[in-house]
Write an enzyme that holds these catalytic residues in place. Structure first.
Site, PDB file in Angstrom:
ATOM      1  N   TRP A 124       0.819  -1.211   0.000  1.00 12.32           N
ATOM      2  CA  TRP A 124       0.000   0.000   0.000  1.00 12.32           C
ATOM      3  C   TRP A 124       0.855   1.264   0.000  1.00 12.32           C
ATOM      4  O   TRP A 124       1.879   1.332   0.675  1.00 12.32           O
ATOM      5  CB  TRP A 124      -0.863  -0.010   1.259  1.00 12.32           C
ATOM      6  N   MET A 125       0.393   2.281  -0.718  1.00 13.34           N
ATOM      7  CA  MET A 125       1.013   3.613  -0.676  1.00 13.34           C
ATOM      8  C   MET A 125      -0.063   4.670  -0.450  1.00 13.34           C
ATOM      9  O   MET A 125      -1.112   4.636  -1.088  1.00 13.34           O
ATOM     10  CB  MET A 125       1.710   3.896  -2.011  1.00 13.34           C
ATOM     11  N   ASN A 126       0.188   5.611   0.481  1.00 15.24           N
ATOM     12  CA  ASN A 126      -0.593   6.849   0.460  1.00 15.24           C
ATOM     13  C   ASN A 126       0.343   8.042   0.528  1.00 15.24           C
ATOM     14  O   ASN A 126       1.374   8.013  -0.160  1.00 15.24           O
ATOM     15  CB  ASN A 126      -1.758   6.848   1.459  1.00 15.24           C
ATOM     16  N   ASP A 127       0.026   9.067   1.250  1.00 14.08           N
ATOM     17  CA  ASP A 127       0.654  10.389   1.132  1.00 14.08           C
ATOM     18  C   ASP A 127       2.143  10.440   0.791  1.00 14.08           C
ATOM     19  O   ASP A 127       2.946   9.721   1.386  1.00 14.08           O
ATOM     20  CB  ASP A 127       0.560  11.132   2.475  1.00 14.08           C
TER      21      ASP A 127
ATOM     22  N   ARG B  51      -1.834  15.797  13.522  1.00 15.38           N
ATOM     23  CA  ARG B  51      -0.834  15.094  12.713  1.00 15.38           C
ATOM     24  C   ARG B  51      -0.324  15.865  11.502  1.00 15.38           C
ATOM     25  O   ARG B  51      -0.838  16.902  11.146  1.00 15.38           O
ATOM     26  CB  ARG B  51      -1.406  13.758  12.234  1.00 15.38           C
ATOM     27  N   ASP B  52       0.683  15.263  10.892  1.00 11.79           N
ATOM     28  CA  ASP B  52       1.252  15.671   9.601  1.00 11.79           C
ATOM     29  C   ASP B  52       2.069  16.960   9.698  1.00 11.79           C
ATOM     30  O   ASP B  52       1.753  17.982   9.059  1.00 11.79           O
ATOM     31  CB  ASP B  52       0.143  15.806   8.536  1.00 11.79           C
TER      32      ASP B  52
ATOM     33  N   TRP C  82      -9.244   8.204   0.145  1.00  7.01           N
ATOM     34  CA  TRP C  82      -9.669   7.263   1.191  1.00  7.01           C
ATOM     35  C   TRP C  82     -11.069   6.739   0.898  1.00  7.01           C
ATOM     36  O   TRP C  82     -11.856   7.397   0.216  1.00  7.01           O
ATOM     37  CB  TRP C  82      -9.652   7.952   2.558  1.00  7.01           C
TER      38      TRP C  82
HETATM   39  C1  FRU Z   1      -3.740  11.674   4.924  1.00  8.50           C
HETATM   40  C2  FRU Z   1      -3.496  10.854   6.172  1.00  8.50           C
HETATM   41  C3  FRU Z   1      -2.678  11.653   7.160  1.00  8.50           C
HETATM   42  C4  FRU Z   1      -2.024  10.585   7.987  1.00  8.50           C
HETATM   43  C5  FRU Z   1      -1.754   9.505   6.967  1.00  8.50           C
HETATM   44  C6  FRU Z   1      -1.858   8.110   7.525  1.00  8.50           C
HETATM   45  O1  FRU Z   1      -4.018  10.911   3.807  1.00  8.50           O
HETATM   46  O2  FRU Z   1      -4.728  10.441   6.732  1.00  8.50           O
HETATM   47  O3  FRU Z   1      -3.435  12.563   7.917  1.00  8.50           O
HETATM   48  O4  FRU Z   1      -0.841  11.041   8.590  1.00  8.50           O
HETATM   49  O5  FRU Z   1      -2.703   9.699   5.923  1.00  8.50           O
HETATM   50  O6  FRU Z   1      -1.355   7.166   6.637  1.00  8.50           O
END
Ligand code: FRU
Length: 497
Positions: A39-42, A165-166, A301
């Site tokens: 899986w990949m996200n941000d 977060r972030d 998401w």
């Molecule tokens: C955004 C997010 C961030 C979080 C990360 C978790 O897409 O929900 O807020 O740090 O992805 O993978």
């Protein structure tokens, strides 16, 4: 100094090495970044460090959903061809036991520092904190023994420590500043922290806060662009408008000014950054003079992504890196110049379109297609991409209504989302007004990114088309068109197909 690689990072890398040849590459981009496995996200930690671009990203190599994310790492000389360096951060402490979540990078005295969110969620407790890791070689990372550097005790009253977060870090003068996304009852907001050394932080102020603008803000970014500052944030559950913000979560920008004296930002209205079906959580960094460089996550998401459902062994795509500039209060986007040299063998067509038509040598699944359509004597114009039988991704422009529509309801393997999204991830509209429609379309295996005009509108979308490659045009009225197509220089095979 050399640090020893953590055991969890080694485990992840062993897994990636053992399984990367097994992924199915039917929908893997030739010039878009995908995870090697899983899986990949941000995008995270985007930085130019020691002569190369480093792009980290949220990755769970063990699953094709986000079960336990850490940071994986890719490097590039030109932002198009990426070399994978495997996992960089994995959960292995209490404070990040349930995820090394998103964050950013900064260089200080030749050392690469990563600021990231530690996500903890067990025994009925959910807690998010900000943490520090560093590396001298840019490959092996060491987590700071004093983590977390920002914990719940530093939050202003009423702020959620569950959704906090972030971290996004930048330097102004001698001070480091950090934005962190969060929420309180009834409002989403970002907080500003400051530090002289990256290790000791203090809360400065509530940088920006809005009611009715989503439940919580994720992934804030701030890039100074000459006489304006560009703020980009990804709000969860942003209210839908008729022709904007159709995704469950949106990505918005505002222009304004950082008030360094008070720790606040005076910002204008929020506008959508990309009107496509799949776009979220981009990361931006300064680039040259008064420009920003941006990579976004070309997913969303709450969707059923076919590469996961079909057992292809991976999920997640980054957009092309884009250069952002600001003119007359609006952001313009274009892909980085380096992409130009990856497209060869130009085919040019000039014609006057009436009704529907295909053109010899115009078509392909991995091409760049420029379209110029003169709509003086036409009311509608549309192009079908990735077409074969019933499969197509349709982009259409209704001049009288001033609306562009991107429709993937016949896009091949369906991507579904729940009722929280308009059209459930199948169709997007955007306001647009022009007499001459100019499109710069990038088709890759599994995706389409469409730039309008000078980049005032962009629509990004994944497409799971089974390899369909046809292109057809149609209009109501008569449309002089000019087409210029180039083919991607080479097919890159990542694994078996
Ligand atoms: C955004 C997010 C961030 C979080 C990360 C978790 O897409 O929900 O807020 O740090 O992805 O993978």
């Amino acid at each position: 100094m050399q640090y020893t690689q953590s055991e969890e990072v080694e485990k992840a890398n062993a897994y990636i090495s053992a399984h990367k040849a097994e992924v199915n590459d039917l929908y893997r981009g030739n010039y878009h970044l995908n995870p090697e496995v899983g899986w990949m996200n941000d995008p995270n930690g985007f930085i130019y460090f020691k002569g190369r671009y480093h792009l980290f990203y949220q990755n769970d190599p063990f699953h094709t959903e986000n079960v336990l994310a850490g940071w994986s790492h890719a490097v590039s000389d030109d932002l198009i061809t990426w070399e994978h360096l495997g996992a960089a951060l994995r959960p292995d402490h209490d404070y990040d036991a349930d995820g090394c979540w998103s964050g950013s990078a900064v260089e200080k005295d030749g050392r690469l520092y990563l600021l990231y969110t530690g996500h903890y969620q067990r025994n009925g407790i959910r807690l998010e904190t900000q943490n520090l890791a560093w590396s001298d070689d840019g490959v092996v990372f060491h987590k700071y023994e004093g983590n977390p550097v920002i914990g719940p005790d530093m939050l202003p009253e009423g702020t959620s420590s569950e959704d906090f977060r972030d971290p996004y870090v930048w330097k102004n003068g001698n001070t480091y500043y950090m934005l962190v996304g969060t929420m309180e009852a009834g409002a989403a907001k970002v907080l500003l922290f400051r530090s002289e050394d990256l290790f000791h932080w203090e809360f400065f102020n509530t940088f920006l806060r809005r009611e009715g603008a989503g439940y919580c803000w994720e992934c804030p970014n701030l890039v100074p662009l000459g006489d304006t500052d560009l703020f980009v944030v990804s709000p969860v559950d942003y209210p839908h408008a008729e022709h904007a913000f159709h995704n469950y979560n949106s990505t918005v920008y505002a222009l304004g000014e950082v008030l360094y004296g008070s720790g606040k930002m005076s910002a204008g209205a929020f506008r959508e950054l990309d009107y496509g079906i799949d776009f979220y959580a981009p990361q931006l960094i300064p680039y040259g003079e008064n420009k920003a460089l941006m990579v976004g996550w070309m997913n969303m998401w709450g969707r059923s992504y076919p590469t996961s459902e079909l057992g292809h062994g991976w999920t997640g795509t980054m957009t092309l890196p884009r250069i952002l500039t600001v003119r007359d209060g609006a952001v313009y986007q274009r892909p980085v110049e380096a992409i130009d040299s990856y497209f060869v063998s130009p085919v040019k067509v000039s014609d006057v379109l009436t009704g529907s038509k295909t053109f010899q040598n115009i078509g392909g699944g991995c091409i760049r297609l420029k379209v110029k359509a003169d709509l003086k004597n036409a009311s509608r114009f549309s192009v079908n991409l990735f077409e074969k039988g019933d499969v197509r991704l349709t982009l259409s422009y209704d001049k009288a209504a001033g609306i562009v529509t991107l429709d993937r309801s016949h896009g091949g393997v369906d991507v579904r989302s729940d009722a929280r999204e308009i059209s459930r991830a199948r169709l997007r509209t955007a306001p647009y007004s022009t007499q001459t429609l100019e499109l710069d379309i990038f088709l890759d295996r599994g995706s389409a990114e469409i730039f309008f005009g000078e980049g005032e509108l962009v629509m990004s979308s994944l497409v799971f088309n089974g390899g369909a490659e046809g292109i057809s045009f149609s209009c109501e009225g008569s449309v002089p068109i000019e087409l210029e197509q180039r083919t991607f220089v080479k097919e890159v095979r990542h694994g078996k197909s």
